[in-house]
Design a protein around this motif. Structure first.
Motif, PDB file in Angstrom:
ATOM      1  N   ARG A  72       3.673-111.393 -54.114  1.00 50.65           N
ATOM      2  CA  ARG A  72       2.875-112.623 -54.132  1.00 50.65           C
ATOM      3  C   ARG A  72       3.686-113.797 -53.605  1.00 50.65           C
ATOM      4  O   ARG A  72       3.171-114.627 -52.855  1.00 50.65           O
ATOM      5  CB  ARG A  72       2.370-112.912 -55.551  1.00 50.65           C
ATOM      6  N   GLU A  73       4.948-113.875 -54.011  1.00 53.88           N
ATOM      7  CA  GLU A  73       5.771-115.002 -53.562  1.00 53.88           C
ATOM      8  C   GLU A  73       5.969-114.979 -52.055  1.00 53.88           C
ATOM      9  O   GLU A  73       6.071-116.028 -51.414  1.00 53.88           O
ATOM     10  CB  GLU A  73       7.120-114.967 -54.277  1.00 53.88           C
ATOM     11  N   THR A  74       6.004-113.779 -51.471  1.00 50.73           N
ATOM     12  CA  THR A  74       6.188-113.659 -50.030  1.00 50.73           C
ATOM     13  C   THR A  74       5.085-114.366 -49.257  1.00 50.73           C
ATOM     14  O   THR A  74       5.321-114.933 -48.189  1.00 50.73           O
ATOM     15  CB  THR A  74       6.231-112.167 -49.630  1.00 50.73           C
ATOM     16  N   ILE A  75       3.869-114.354 -49.790  1.00 47.23           N
ATOM     17  CA  ILE A  75       2.737-114.967 -49.084  1.00 47.23           C
ATOM     18  C   ILE A  75       2.327-116.312 -49.657  1.00 47.23           C
ATOM     19  O   ILE A  75       1.440-116.972 -49.103  1.00 47.23           O
ATOM     20  CB  ILE A  75       1.512-114.026 -49.085  1.00 47.23           C
ATOM     21  N   SER A  76       2.960-116.749 -50.750  1.00 51.54           N
ATOM     22  CA  SER A  76       2.451-117.893 -51.498  1.00 51.54           C
ATOM     23  C   SER A  76       2.540-119.212 -50.748  1.00 51.54           C
ATOM     24  O   SER A  76       1.801-120.153 -51.052  1.00 51.54           O
ATOM     25  CB  SER A  76       3.195-118.020 -52.836  1.00 51.54           C
ATOM     26  N   HIS A  77       3.430-119.311 -49.732  1.00 49.57           N
ATOM     27  CA  HIS A  77       3.643-120.603 -49.074  1.00 49.57           C
ATOM     28  C   HIS A  77       2.416-121.069 -48.302  1.00 49.57           C
ATOM     29  O   HIS A  77       2.217-122.269 -48.114  1.00 49.57           O
ATOM     30  CB  HIS A  77       4.852-120.539 -48.146  1.00 49.57           C
ATOM     31  N   ASP A  78       1.569-120.134 -47.849  1.00 50.61           N
ATOM     32  CA  ASP A  78       0.383-120.557 -47.105  1.00 50.61           C
ATOM     33  C   ASP A  78      -0.872-119.801 -47.539  1.00 50.61           C
ATOM     34  O   ASP A  78      -1.852-119.758 -46.810  1.00 50.61           O
ATOM     35  CB  ASP A  78       0.602-120.382 -45.598  1.00 50.61           C
ATOM     36  N   ALA A  79      -0.825-119.217 -48.729  1.00 53.40           N
ATOM     37  CA  ALA A  79      -1.933-118.371 -49.183  1.00 53.40           C
ATOM     38  C   ALA A  79      -2.960-119.182 -49.969  1.00 53.40           C
ATOM     39  O   ALA A  79      -2.626-119.776 -50.994  1.00 53.40           O
ATOM     40  CB  ALA A  79      -1.408-117.232 -50.048  1.00 53.40           C
ATOM     41  N   PRO A  80      -4.211-119.219 -49.506  1.00 47.81           N
ATOM     42  CA  PRO A  80      -5.244-119.862 -50.311  1.00 47.81           C
ATOM     43  C   PRO A  80      -5.520-119.055 -51.575  1.00 47.81           C
ATOM     44  O   PRO A  80      -5.358-117.828 -51.586  1.00 47.81           O
ATOM     45  CB  PRO A  80      -6.461-119.857 -49.382  1.00 47.81           C
ATOM     46  N   ARG A  81      -5.906-119.752 -52.621  1.00 51.06           N
ATOM     47  CA  ARG A  81      -6.235-119.088 -53.879  1.00 51.06           C
ATOM     48  C   ARG A  81      -7.741-119.037 -54.060  1.00 51.06           C
ATOM     49  O   ARG A  81      -8.443-120.032 -53.866  1.00 51.06           O
ATOM     50  CB  ARG A  81      -5.585-119.818 -55.064  1.00 51.06           C
ATOM     51  N   VAL A  82      -8.236-117.875 -54.466  1.00 50.34           N
ATOM     52  CA  VAL A  82      -9.644-117.691 -54.826  1.00 50.34           C
ATOM     53  C   VAL A  82      -9.664-117.006 -56.180  1.00 50.34           C
ATOM     54  O   VAL A  82      -9.310-115.813 -56.281  1.00 50.34           O
ATOM     55  CB  VAL A  82     -10.399-116.841 -53.787  1.00 50.34           C
ATOM     56  N   GLY A  83     -10.048-117.737 -57.232  1.00 47.50           N
ATOM     57  CA  GLY A  83     -10.009-117.157 -58.569  1.00 47.50           C
ATOM     58  C   GLY A  83      -8.608-116.647 -58.873  1.00 47.50           C
ATOM     59  O   GLY A  83      -7.610-117.322 -58.618  1.00 47.50           O
ATOM     60  N   PRO A  84      -8.482-115.407 -59.372  1.00 49.31           N
ATOM     61  CA  PRO A  84      -7.163-114.858 -59.704  1.00 49.31           C
ATOM     62  C   PRO A  84      -6.515-114.112 -58.544  1.00 49.31           C
ATOM     63  O   PRO A  84      -5.736-113.175 -58.754  1.00 49.31           O
ATOM     64  CB  PRO A  84      -7.493-113.903 -60.852  1.00 49.31           C
ATOM     65  N   PHE A  85      -6.829-114.506 -57.306  1.00 51.80           N
ATOM     66  CA  PHE A  85      -6.295-113.822 -56.126  1.00 51.80           C
ATOM     67  C   PHE A  85      -5.592-114.811 -55.196  1.00 51.80           C
ATOM     68  O   PHE A  85      -6.064-115.943 -55.017  1.00 51.80           O
ATOM     69  CB  PHE A  85      -7.421-113.151 -55.326  1.00 51.80           C
ATOM     70  N   LEU A  86      -4.500-114.366 -54.594  1.00 49.74           N
ATOM     71  CA  LEU A  86      -3.900-115.050 -53.456  1.00 49.74           C
ATOM     72  C   LEU A  86      -4.244-114.253 -52.205  1.00 49.74           C
ATOM     73  O   LEU A  86      -4.212-113.021 -52.218  1.00 49.74           O
ATOM     74  CB  LEU A  86      -2.378-115.132 -53.591  1.00 49.74           C
ATOM     75  N   ILE A  87      -4.582-114.969 -51.113  1.00 50.68           N
ATOM     76  CA  ILE A  87      -4.993-114.289 -49.884  1.00 50.68           C
ATOM     77  C   ILE A  87      -4.038-114.648 -48.755  1.00 50.68           C
ATOM     78  O   ILE A  87      -3.746-115.826 -48.516  1.00 50.68           O
ATOM     79  CB  ILE A  87      -6.422-114.677 -49.453  1.00 50.68           C
ATOM     80  N   HIS A  88      -3.576-113.609 -48.061  1.00 55.63           N
ATOM     81  CA  HIS A  88      -2.785-113.823 -46.856  1.00 55.63           C
ATOM     82  C   HIS A  88      -3.669-113.597 -45.636  1.00 55.63           C
ATOM     83  O   HIS A  88      -4.141-112.481 -45.405  1.00 55.63           O
ATOM     84  CB  HIS A  88      -1.604-112.862 -46.797  1.00 55.63           C
ATOM     85  N   PHE A  89      -3.913-114.663 -44.872  1.00 56.88           N
ATOM     86  CA  PHE A  89      -4.658-114.570 -43.618  1.00 56.88           C
ATOM     87  C   PHE A  89      -3.667-114.719 -42.458  1.00 56.88           C
ATOM     88  O   PHE A  89      -2.864-115.657 -42.439  1.00 56.88           O
ATOM     89  CB  PHE A  89      -5.712-115.667 -43.504  1.00 56.88           C
TER      90      PHE A  89
END
Length: 246
Positions: free
Chosen positions: A10-27
């Motif tokens: 999660r930390e790997t993608i957290s710098h630009d990952a939008p959050r939706v509910g209890p999810f982090l998304i890497h686009f």
């Protein structure tokens, strides 16, 4: 360690990952390839049907296939996604190795592995990975920059050459919480079954420990036995990729 790995992912993608509910998304802005676009649930996530619907909508708005990667099982997440029609695409063993158990094989004759830092070596590494994974010879500048970024925050890209010609590549991603994920180990089709993947993987593992971090990776079950078992890697869990069909 499994919880640390999930947090590191999660930390790997957290710098630009939008959050939706209890999810982090890497686009991935440059590619709609499913492997480069995915969500990761929070620890202890208990998503509601509305959370999952919002997750699907976020992927759809970006023209991406709704897809997640996470350590399984997570019963509440598994159940919520299944109820929404998601199906498991792959189940991959998660492996690690201790420094004491690491076994370094002899490299094949005329094969040497170098850290890829120059534009030429980074582009050659991208060509190997694209051809090995996607049968695609076209390499964009975004591919090169993606690999360059890997090496600017503590990660590492390596390139293997056979008699001077690029034949294999791999990397470990920027470390998080003392852990580094080995990924993208690839060998061109005409050089396979010669011990190059083992040489690349062992070199990445050695360099990870030299950098003071513990390596881990996910791979197909046959590779876990054939490729990584002889290096000393053992299975500690299972990573699943799950997506919405259609």
């Amino acid at each position: 360690m499994l919880s640390r790995i999930q947090s590191a992912l999660r930390e790997t993608i957290s710098h630009d990952a939008p959050r939706v509910g209890p999810f982090l998304i890497h686009f991935n802005a440059d590619s709609d390839h499913p492997y480069r676009n995915y969500a990761i649930p929070d620890d202890g996530a208990e998503p509601t049907p509305a959370d999952v619907a919002d997750l699907v909508a976020a992927f759809t708005r970006r023209g991406r296939k709704p897809r997640l990667e996470y350590l399984s099982p997570v019963p509440a997440v598994d159940a919520a996604l299944e109820a929404a029609g998601f199906t498991v695409d792959t189940r991959l063993p998660l492996l690690t190795v201790t420094l004491e158990e690491l076994r370094i094989p002899d490299a094949p004759t005329d094969v040497y592995v170098v850290q890829a830092t120059s534009d030429a070596d980074l582009r050659a590494s991208a060509v190997v990975q694209n051809m090995a994974f996607d049968a695609e010879t076209v390499v964009s500048q975004a591919d090169v920059e993606r690999l360059r970024d890997t090496g600017t925050d503590g990660g590492l890209v390596v390139l293997a050459r056979w008699a001077g010609k690029p034949c294999g590549a791999g990397m470990f991603l920027p470390p998080r919480d003392g852990l580094a994920q080995i990924a993208g180990v690839a060998v061109l089709p005409e050089y396979r079954h010669r011990g190059i993947a083992s040489t690349v993987s062992a070199e990445l593992t050695r360099r990870a420990y030299a950098a003071g971090v513990t390596p881990y990776l996910e791979t197909e079950a046959h590779n876990a036995r054939r490729l990584y078992g002889p290096l000393g890697y053992t299975t500690i869990g299972e990573m699943i990729a799950i997506s919405l069909p259609g």
